[in-house]
Design an enzyme around this catalytic site. Structure first.
Site, PDB file in Angstrom:
ATOM      1  N   CYS A 135      56.002  18.716 132.372  1.00  0.00           N
ATOM      2  CA  CYS A 135      55.716  19.130 133.745  1.00  0.00           C
ATOM      3  C   CYS A 135      54.217  19.333 133.933  1.00  0.00           C
ATOM      4  O   CYS A 135      53.650  20.350 133.507  1.00  0.00           O
ATOM      5  CB  CYS A 135      56.472  20.420 134.075  1.00  0.00           C
ATOM      6  SG  CYS A 135      56.078  21.048 135.713  1.00  0.00           S
ATOM      7  N   CYS A 138      53.338  22.382 136.137  1.00  0.00           N
ATOM      8  CA  CYS A 138      53.481  23.684 135.477  1.00  0.00           C
ATOM      9  C   CYS A 138      52.374  23.911 134.448  1.00  0.00           C
ATOM     10  O   CYS A 138      51.839  25.006 134.341  1.00  0.00           O
ATOM     11  CB  CYS A 138      54.808  23.780 134.720  1.00  0.00           C
ATOM     12  SG  CYS A 138      56.193  23.030 135.535  1.00  0.00           S
ATOM     13  N   ASP A 139      52.050  22.876 133.677  1.00  0.00           N
ATOM     14  CA  ASP A 139      51.229  23.094 132.486  1.00  0.00           C
ATOM     15  C   ASP A 139      49.865  22.423 132.511  1.00  0.00           C
ATOM     16  O   ASP A 139      49.056  22.658 131.608  1.00  0.00           O
ATOM     17  CB  ASP A 139      51.995  22.590 131.246  1.00  0.00           C
ATOM     18  CG  ASP A 139      53.305  23.356 131.043  1.00  0.00           C
ATOM     19  OD1 ASP A 139      53.351  24.528 131.455  1.00  0.00           O
ATOM     20  OD2 ASP A 139      54.251  22.787 130.500  1.00  0.00           O
TER      21      ASP A 139
END
Ligand code: NAP
Length: 312
Positions: A135, A138-139
């Site tokens: 992701c 997200c990261d």
């Protein structure tokens, strides 16, 4: 006797949320079951350029999904947060059993979507969250100033590679062929970005590091040659994002529904082969998996469920 719903929708991605909107607005007593956060895969997407009418600056998949959730709520859709572990789809009453209870309805709409496929390299599980991610939204920010690799060559891999250039010093797409699968418009953006590089005919076979990901070994699929890419000592780690496609979340339905390559086969009205059972979104066999087609499936499935219930 617990409550009997007209329709239960399993999954809170765009397909499930649109089915909820239509079922709720249609006056059906509707329950939407979702184990985590709403949005499905779009919750992991930073930018949505191809959803019709989406011109809002800063709109993320999560913010769009949030408005879909609110629309469901306004039309009276009930919610339960649960992980469903078994389903009984035959018979006039469908039964879905989760960690927190059993839910019953006269019709179901299965909108369980699909999950990222593993990269398939040695030590992968050990480094997920320690350098390996699925992701970018997200990261991505965890890799600010570092070198990042992306495995895959489809729309997701190439689009997310471009997104990751916001954070990473350099992003290299590792693709198992010498030509991308991604749509031309997405490819063109990547080729024009000076921070994006490509390694062709290669797959990641091993991840290494003491605590975090420090090196990856690639195999050239044409020559069989192995090469290891190591993090710059000053960086201490590198990133590896996997976008090698998705596997449909249909394990719960095996043996009860006809699956084709793991996907649910449906009719034009999203009927899934058993009376009162419908499927919508990425979980079903189809030619184009997009938010707009997931939403369309959800609407069709809800209207078909309504007609099915009226005919009972
Ligand atoms: P995808 O289209 O299935 O592409 C997967 C990519 O990973 C392919 O390039 C494939 O290589 C490669 N791959 C598969 N297994 C591999 C393995 N074991 N090792 C190395 N590489 C492997 O998946 P996706 O890109 O996630 O897209 C999924 C769906 O969502 C598609 O329908 C796509 O159009 C849609 N999508 C659309 C958008 C958009 O419109 N903006 C954005 C994201 C996703 P090969 O090419 O050799 O098969």
């Amino acid at each position: 006797m617990e409550e009997l719903y007209d329709v239960i929708i399993l999954g809170g991605g765009p397909a499930g949320l649109t089915a909820g909107l239509y079922a709720g607005r249609g006056g059906l007593k509707t329950l939407l079951l979702e184990k985590g956060q709403d949005g499905g895969q779009i919750a992991l997407t930073a930018e949505l350029e191809n959803y019709p009418g989406q011109l809002l600056e800063g709109e993320t998949g999560l913010s769009l999904a949030g408005r879909m959730t609110e629309q469901c709520r306004r039309f009276g859709v009930e919610r339960a947060a649960d992980t469903i572990q078994s389903v009984r789809l035959d018979g006039p009453v469908k039964e879905l059993t989760g960690e927190r209870g059993t839910y019953r309805s006269r019709a179901v709409i299965l909108a369980t979507g699909a999950a990222p496929r593993p990269i398939g390299c040695e030590n992968e599980a050990r480094f997920v969250g320690q350098g390996i991610s699925f992701c970018a939204t997200c990261d991505g920010a965890l890799f600010r100033g570092l070198e990042v690799y992306v495995a895959g060559g489809g729309d997701s891999a190439v689009e997310e590679a471009v997104y990751l250039t916001r954070f990473a010093r350099k992003v290299t797409v590792i693709h198992r062929r010498d030509r991308l699968r991604a749509a031309r418009s997405i490819q063109e953006r990547a080729f024009a970005n000076p921070k994006v590089a490509f390694l062709w005919d290669s797959v990641v076979v091993r991840a290494e590091g003491t605590d975090v990901l420090e090196a990856i070994t690639l195999k050239n699929v044409k020559t069989g040659a192995l090469s290891t890419l190591r993090a710059d000592p000053a960086d201490g780690m590198l990133g590896l994002f996997g976008f090698t496609g998705y596997t449909p979340n249909t394990g719960l339905f095996a043996g009860q529904l006809a699956l084709e390559e793991g996907y649910i086969s449906t009719g034009e009205d999203m009927s899934a082969g058993l009376p009162g059972v419908f499927a919508a979104g990425d979980v079903r066999r189809k030619s184009l998996r997009q938010v707009v087609t997931a939403c369309a499936d959800g609407a069709v499935a809800a209207v078909a469920a309504e007609r099915y219930l009226q005919a009972q």
